[in-house]
Motif scaffolding. Structure first.
Motif, PDB file in Angstrom:
ATOM      1  N   ASN A  52       0.831  -1.181   0.000  1.00  0.00           N
ATOM      2  CA  ASN A  52       0.000   0.000   0.000  1.00  0.00           C
ATOM      3  C   ASN A  52       0.881   1.252   0.000  1.00  0.00           C
ATOM      4  O   ASN A  52       1.441   1.629   1.027  1.00  0.00           O
ATOM      5  N   ILE A  53       0.989   1.866  -1.154  1.00  0.00           N
ATOM      6  CA  ILE A  53       1.875   3.020  -1.324  1.00  0.00           C
ATOM      7  C   ILE A  53       1.475   4.175  -0.411  1.00  0.00           C
ATOM      8  O   ILE A  53       2.334   4.835   0.174  1.00  0.00           O
ATOM      9  N   GLN A  54       0.177   4.426  -0.253  1.00  0.00           N
ATOM     10  CA  GLN A  54      -0.269   5.548   0.577  1.00  0.00           C
ATOM     11  C   GLN A  54       0.145   5.353   2.036  1.00  0.00           C
ATOM     12  O   GLN A  54       0.633   6.279   2.671  1.00  0.00           O
ATOM     13  N   ASP A  55      -0.034   4.143   2.562  1.00  0.00           N
ATOM     14  CA  ASP A  55       0.376   3.866   3.946  1.00  0.00           C
ATOM     15  C   ASP A  55       1.877   4.085   4.107  1.00  0.00           C
ATOM     16  O   ASP A  55       2.326   4.730   5.055  1.00  0.00           O
ATOM     17  N   ARG A  56       2.634   3.551   3.178  1.00  0.00           N
ATOM     18  CA  ARG A  56       4.087   3.659   3.246  1.00  0.00           C
ATOM     19  C   ARG A  56       4.522   5.116   3.156  1.00  0.00           C
ATOM     20  O   ARG A  56       5.427   5.546   3.877  1.00  0.00           O
ATOM     21  N   LYS A  57       3.873   5.868   2.294  1.00  0.00           N
ATOM     22  CA  LYS A  57       4.212   7.283   2.140  1.00  0.00           C
ATOM     23  C   LYS A  57       3.938   8.045   3.441  1.00  0.00           C
ATOM     24  O   LYS A  57       4.761   8.848   3.874  1.00  0.00           O
ATOM     25  N   GLU A  58       2.784   7.783   4.054  1.00  0.00           N
ATOM     26  CA  GLU A  58       2.441   8.467   5.308  1.00  0.00           C
ATOM     27  C   GLU A  58       3.455   8.131   6.411  1.00  0.00           C
ATOM     28  O   GLU A  58       3.878   9.013   7.164  1.00  0.00           O
ATOM     29  N   ILE A  59       3.842   6.870   6.510  1.00  0.00           N
ATOM     30  CA  ILE A  59       4.819   6.464   7.525  1.00  0.00           C
ATOM     31  C   ILE A  59       6.160   7.149   7.273  1.00  0.00           C
ATOM     32  O   ILE A  59       6.781   7.682   8.196  1.00  0.00           O
ATOM     33  N   MET A  60       6.585   7.159   6.024  1.00  0.00           N
ATOM     34  CA  MET A  60       7.874   7.783   5.698  1.00  0.00           C
ATOM     35  C   MET A  60       7.834   9.300   5.932  1.00  0.00           C
ATOM     36  O   MET A  60       8.846   9.886   6.325  1.00  0.00           O
ATOM     37  N   MET A  61       6.699   9.916   5.731  1.00  0.00           N
ATOM     38  CA  MET A  61       6.567  11.359   5.997  1.00  0.00           C
ATOM     39  C   MET A  61       6.694  11.641   7.498  1.00  0.00           C
ATOM     40  O   MET A  61       7.287  12.648   7.893  1.00  0.00           O
ATOM     41  N   ILE A  62       6.150  10.770   8.322  1.00  0.00           N
ATOM     42  CA  ILE A  62       6.285  10.937   9.772  1.00  0.00           C
ATOM     43  C   ILE A  62       7.756  10.820  10.167  1.00  0.00           C
ATOM     44  O   ILE A  62       8.261  11.610  10.968  1.00  0.00           O
ATOM     45  N   ALA A  75      12.417  17.551  13.231  1.00  0.00           N
ATOM     46  CA  ALA A  75      12.240  17.980  14.625  1.00  0.00           C
ATOM     47  C   ALA A  75      13.512  17.725  15.429  1.00  0.00           C
ATOM     48  O   ALA A  75      13.968  18.586  16.187  1.00  0.00           O
ATOM     49  N   TRP A  76      14.104  16.554  15.265  1.00  0.00           N
ATOM     50  CA  TRP A  76      15.337  16.225  15.989  1.00  0.00           C
ATOM     51  C   TRP A  76      16.444  17.204  15.640  1.00  0.00           C
ATOM     52  O   TRP A  76      17.129  17.737  16.509  1.00  0.00           O
ATOM     53  N   ASN A  77      16.608  17.433  14.343  1.00  0.00           N
ATOM     54  CA  ASN A  77      17.700  18.300  13.889  1.00  0.00           C
ATOM     55  C   ASN A  77      17.486  19.755  14.271  1.00  0.00           C
ATOM     56  O   ASN A  77      18.436  20.539  14.273  1.00  0.00           O
ATOM     57  N   GLU A  78      16.263  20.122  14.623  1.00  0.00           N
ATOM     58  CA  GLU A  78      15.977  21.456  15.149  1.00  0.00           C
ATOM     59  C   GLU A  78      16.077  21.482  16.673  1.00  0.00           C
ATOM     60  O   GLU A  78      15.831  22.513  17.291  1.00  0.00           O
ATOM     61  N   GLY A  79      16.398  20.349  17.289  1.00  0.00           N
ATOM     62  CA  GLY A  79      16.560  20.287  18.738  1.00  0.00           C
ATOM     63  C   GLY A  79      15.270  20.140  19.509  1.00  0.00           C
ATOM     64  O   GLY A  79      15.233  20.374  20.721  1.00  0.00           O
ATOM     65  N   ASP A  80      14.193  19.706  18.845  1.00  0.00           N
ATOM     66  CA  ASP A  80      12.875  19.633  19.466  1.00  0.00           C
ATOM     67  C   ASP A  80      12.479  18.169  19.713  1.00  0.00           C
ATOM     68  O   ASP A  80      11.803  17.544  18.894  1.00  0.00           O
ATOM     69  N   ILE A  81      12.898  17.639  20.863  1.00  0.00           N
ATOM     70  CA  ILE A  81      12.615  16.243  21.195  1.00  0.00           C
ATOM     71  C   ILE A  81      11.118  16.013  21.373  1.00  0.00           C
ATOM     72  O   ILE A  81      10.601  14.969  20.956  1.00  0.00           O
ATOM     73  N   THR A  82      10.413  16.955  21.960  1.00  0.00           N
ATOM     74  CA  THR A  82       8.971  16.778  22.165  1.00  0.00           C
ATOM     75  C   THR A  82       8.257  16.627  20.830  1.00  0.00           C
ATOM     76  O   THR A  82       7.397  15.752  20.673  1.00  0.00           O
ATOM     77  N   LYS A  83       8.607  17.444  19.843  1.00  0.00           N
ATOM     78  CA  LYS A  83       8.002  17.318  18.515  1.00  0.00           C
ATOM     79  C   LYS A  83       8.432  16.008  17.849  1.00  0.00           C
ATOM     80  O   LYS A  83       7.638  15.369  17.172  1.00  0.00           O
ATOM     81  N   PHE A  84       9.672  15.601  18.053  1.00  0.00           N
ATOM     82  CA  PHE A  84      10.158  14.309  17.566  1.00  0.00           C
ATOM     83  C   PHE A  84       9.256  13.187  18.061  1.00  0.00           C
ATOM     84  O   PHE A  84       8.943  12.236  17.334  1.00  0.00           O
ATOM     85  N   MET A  85       8.815  13.282  19.309  1.00  0.00           N
ATOM     86  CA  MET A  85       7.979  12.256  19.930  1.00  0.00           C
ATOM     87  C   MET A  85       6.560  12.216  19.364  1.00  0.00           C
ATOM     88  O   MET A  85       5.817  11.281  19.664  1.00  0.00           O
ATOM     89  N   ASP A  86       6.167  13.187  18.544  1.00  0.00           N
ATOM     90  CA  ASP A  86       4.833  13.159  17.923  1.00  0.00           C
ATOM     91  C   ASP A  86       4.611  11.895  17.105  1.00  0.00           C
ATOM     92  O   ASP A  86       3.471  11.473  16.905  1.00  0.00           O
ATOM     93  N   GLY A  87       5.681  11.281  16.616  1.00  0.00           N
ATOM     94  CA  GLY A  87       5.555  10.057  15.834  1.00  0.00           C
ATOM     95  C   GLY A  87       5.233   8.825  16.666  1.00  0.00           C
ATOM     96  O   GLY A  87       4.871   7.779  16.127  1.00  0.00           O
ATOM     97  N   TYR A  88       5.377   8.950  17.980  1.00  0.00           N
ATOM     98  CA  TYR A  88       5.136   7.823  18.874  1.00  0.00           C
ATOM     99  C   TYR A  88       3.708   7.834  19.413  1.00  0.00           C
ATOM    100  O   TYR A  88       3.095   8.887  19.568  1.00  0.00           O
TER     101      TYR A  88
END
Length: 145
Positions: A24-34, A41-54
């Motif tokens: 399913n390309i759409q599912d895979r695309k959404e996961i890769m976008m996250i 977020a990590w590279n901007e130093g924002d761990i809390t935003k990084f955690m949005d994927g969890y």
């Protein structure tokens, strides 16, 4: 400006990766976008935003060098303790080795992570279990080493 360039590079690699995969390309695309959003977020130093994927749940499981951690808040606290500032966080790069469905609304991801830092580079491998929860893909289990 740097984030825009990084985002473009991630999207370019995402398109190459998705074109070589089946499922399913759409599912895979959404996961890769996250994953791309987490990288930014990590590279901007924002761990809390990084955690949005969890998955923001006490049932989230994170397995790392210190053993098993259960819960979103505890995982966030551990990240903040291990990476107290942007220089310690460094610049994150993910490489996805494989991503495939393992059940209905569930995907398994294998990859590599790398941090480029002034105090010394580090990296390793990871496995993630992604699950569709309330219409959003979330990491429900992370094993990083």
């Amino acid at each position: 400006m740097r984030s825009d360039f990084l985002f473009f590079i991630i999207l370019f690699n995402l398109n190459l990766y998705l074109s070589a995969q089946s499922g399913n390309i759409q599912d895979r695309k959404e996961i890769m976008m996250i994953l791309a959003d987490q990288t930014i977020a990590w590279n901007e130093g924002d761990i809390t935003k990084f955690m949005d994927g969890y998955w923001k749940s006490d049932s989230l499981v994170f397995i790392g060098s210190n053993g098993v951690t259960r819960g979103w808040q505890k995982t966030l606290d551990n990240y903040k303790s291990s990476y107290p500032d942007k220089s310690t966080m460094g610049i994150l790069k993910f490489e996805v080795v494989d991503l495939y469905p393992i059940g209905e609304n569930t995907y398994f991801m294998i990859g590599k992570w790398h941090l480029t830092r002034m105090k010394g580079n580090v990296g390793g491998h990871f496995t993630l279990v992604w699950k569709m929860i309330n219409g959003q893909w979330k990491i429900v289990s992370d094993h990083s080493s």
